[in-house]
Design an enzyme around this catalytic site. Sequence first.
Site, PDB file in Angstrom:
ATOM      1  N   ASP A   9      34.485  42.892  45.942  1.00 24.99           N
ATOM      2  CA  ASP A   9      34.926  41.859  45.003  1.00 24.99           C
ATOM      3  C   ASP A   9      35.873  42.545  44.026  1.00 24.99           C
ATOM      4  OD1 ASP A   9      35.268  39.753  43.275  1.00 24.99           O
ATOM      5  OD2 ASP A   9      33.174  39.645  42.630  1.00 24.99           O
ATOM      6  N   LEU A  10      37.185  42.400  44.278  1.00 28.39           N
ATOM      7  CA  LEU A  10      38.211  43.167  43.562  1.00 28.39           C
ATOM      8  C   LEU A  10      38.775  42.371  42.391  1.00 28.39           C
ATOM      9  CD1 LEU A  10      40.080  45.697  43.511  1.00 28.39           C
ATOM     10  CD2 LEU A  10      41.614  44.441  45.047  1.00 28.39           C
ATOM     11  N   GLY A  11      38.628  42.935  41.192  1.00 28.37           N
ATOM     12  CA  GLY A  11      39.218  42.337  40.000  1.00 28.37           C
ATOM     13  C   GLY A  11      40.507  43.040  39.633  1.00 28.37           C
ATOM     14  N   LYS A  16      33.460  45.352  42.366  1.00 24.08           N
ATOM     15  CA  LYS A  16      32.069  45.495  42.796  1.00 24.08           C
ATOM     16  C   LYS A  16      32.076  45.582  44.319  1.00 24.08           C
ATOM     17  CE  LYS A  16      30.708  41.668  40.943  1.00 24.08           C
ATOM     18  NZ  LYS A  16      29.841  40.530  40.532  1.00 24.08           N
ATOM     19  N   TYR A  94      42.426  21.187  44.282  1.00 23.38           N
ATOM     20  CA  TYR A  94      43.771  21.561  43.842  1.00 23.38           C
ATOM     21  C   TYR A  94      44.832  21.032  44.805  1.00 23.38           C
ATOM     22  CZ  TYR A  94      42.399  24.979  40.203  1.00 23.38           C
ATOM     23  OH  TYR A  94      41.927  25.587  39.072  1.00 23.38           O
ATOM     24  N   ASP A 103      37.633  33.971  43.852  1.00 25.12           N
ATOM     25  CA  ASP A 103      36.267  34.244  43.411  1.00 25.12           C
ATOM     26  C   ASP A 103      35.542  32.957  43.036  1.00 25.12           C
ATOM     27  OD1 ASP A 103      38.014  33.959  41.238  1.00 25.12           O
ATOM     28  OD2 ASP A 103      37.006  35.474  40.012  1.00 25.12           O
ATOM     29  N   ARG A 104      36.257  32.033  42.402  1.00 20.12           N
ATOM     30  CA  ARG A 104      35.654  30.729  42.088  1.00 20.12           C
ATOM     31  C   ARG A 104      35.300  29.986  43.373  1.00 20.12           C
ATOM     32  NH1 ARG A 104      39.812  27.437  38.847  1.00 20.12           N
ATOM     33  NH2 ARG A 104      38.152  25.878  38.825  1.00 20.12           N
ATOM     34  N   THR A 178      28.503  40.195   9.328  1.00 20.38           N
ATOM     35  CA  THR A 178      29.725  39.920  10.087  1.00 20.38           C
ATOM     36  C   THR A 178      29.500  40.190  11.572  1.00 20.38           C
ATOM     37  OG1 THR A 178      31.156  40.453   8.220  1.00 20.38           O
ATOM     38  CG2 THR A 178      32.139  40.570  10.412  1.00 20.38           C
TER      39      THR A 178
END
Length: 247
Positions: A9-11, A16, A94, A103-104, A178
């Site tokens: 799973d490439l970002g 991952k 779409y 990924d979605r 804060t």
Amino acid sequence: MNCPCLQIDLGNSSAKWRLVDDGQVLARGRYGRDDPASREALLGVAPVPVAIWVSSVADAEHESQLVTMLGERWGVEPWFARTPAHCAGLSNSYAEPQRMGVDRWLAMLGARARCADRLCVVDAGSALTIDLVDAGGRHEGGYIIPGARLMERALLLDTGRVRFEQDPQYDLAPGTSTAQAVRHGIALAQAGAVQQALAQAGEPAPALFFCGGDGALLRDLLGEPGEFAADLVFEGLQVMAAEQGTQ
């Protein structure tokens, strides 16, 4: 699957991965392009994987670098999943299906394989994505929102006086410093986005699935509704590979 398959799973900055054989996860890890140790761990995971499947939201240059690295190590050409109009009973909403992040799409495929009813996938990572699928498999639409860490980074970059050294946990109670106000405000925004999306979705209430690095935390903040499925993208990758006859 009778031989080891490396799933990635490439970002945009890291990946991952997991090694699967006959439905069993043999190993898993993370790979960073600037982290030699993680690179060696990935390339040392198996003598020769029979197949390499990739879900990628990275640009063409980074994909090419991955292909070269894997090819030099094993001589195996990776298969890249791409977002289609239809797959395994799931229909893309779409007009240009390829513009949806794969990924979605894969997370929805993975959830659809687990549940035949109306469902909602909440993927809490760099971005918070919320996608609805009706009982017939039609994508009803979704939302893309900055993730918790992206929200915090933007606030710290653009607001000179917001600075803190503490590291409080994300929580929904009003903050009394804060640091707490920032973290708790972000938690409120993330949880509130999911709640509002579900309210907007109407009836019947969808089955909820959470994934992504902050998925379990967000599920806890919401009172533990639904199911956390850490490997939902990988599960969708397997569904799509099987549908397309990928070996």
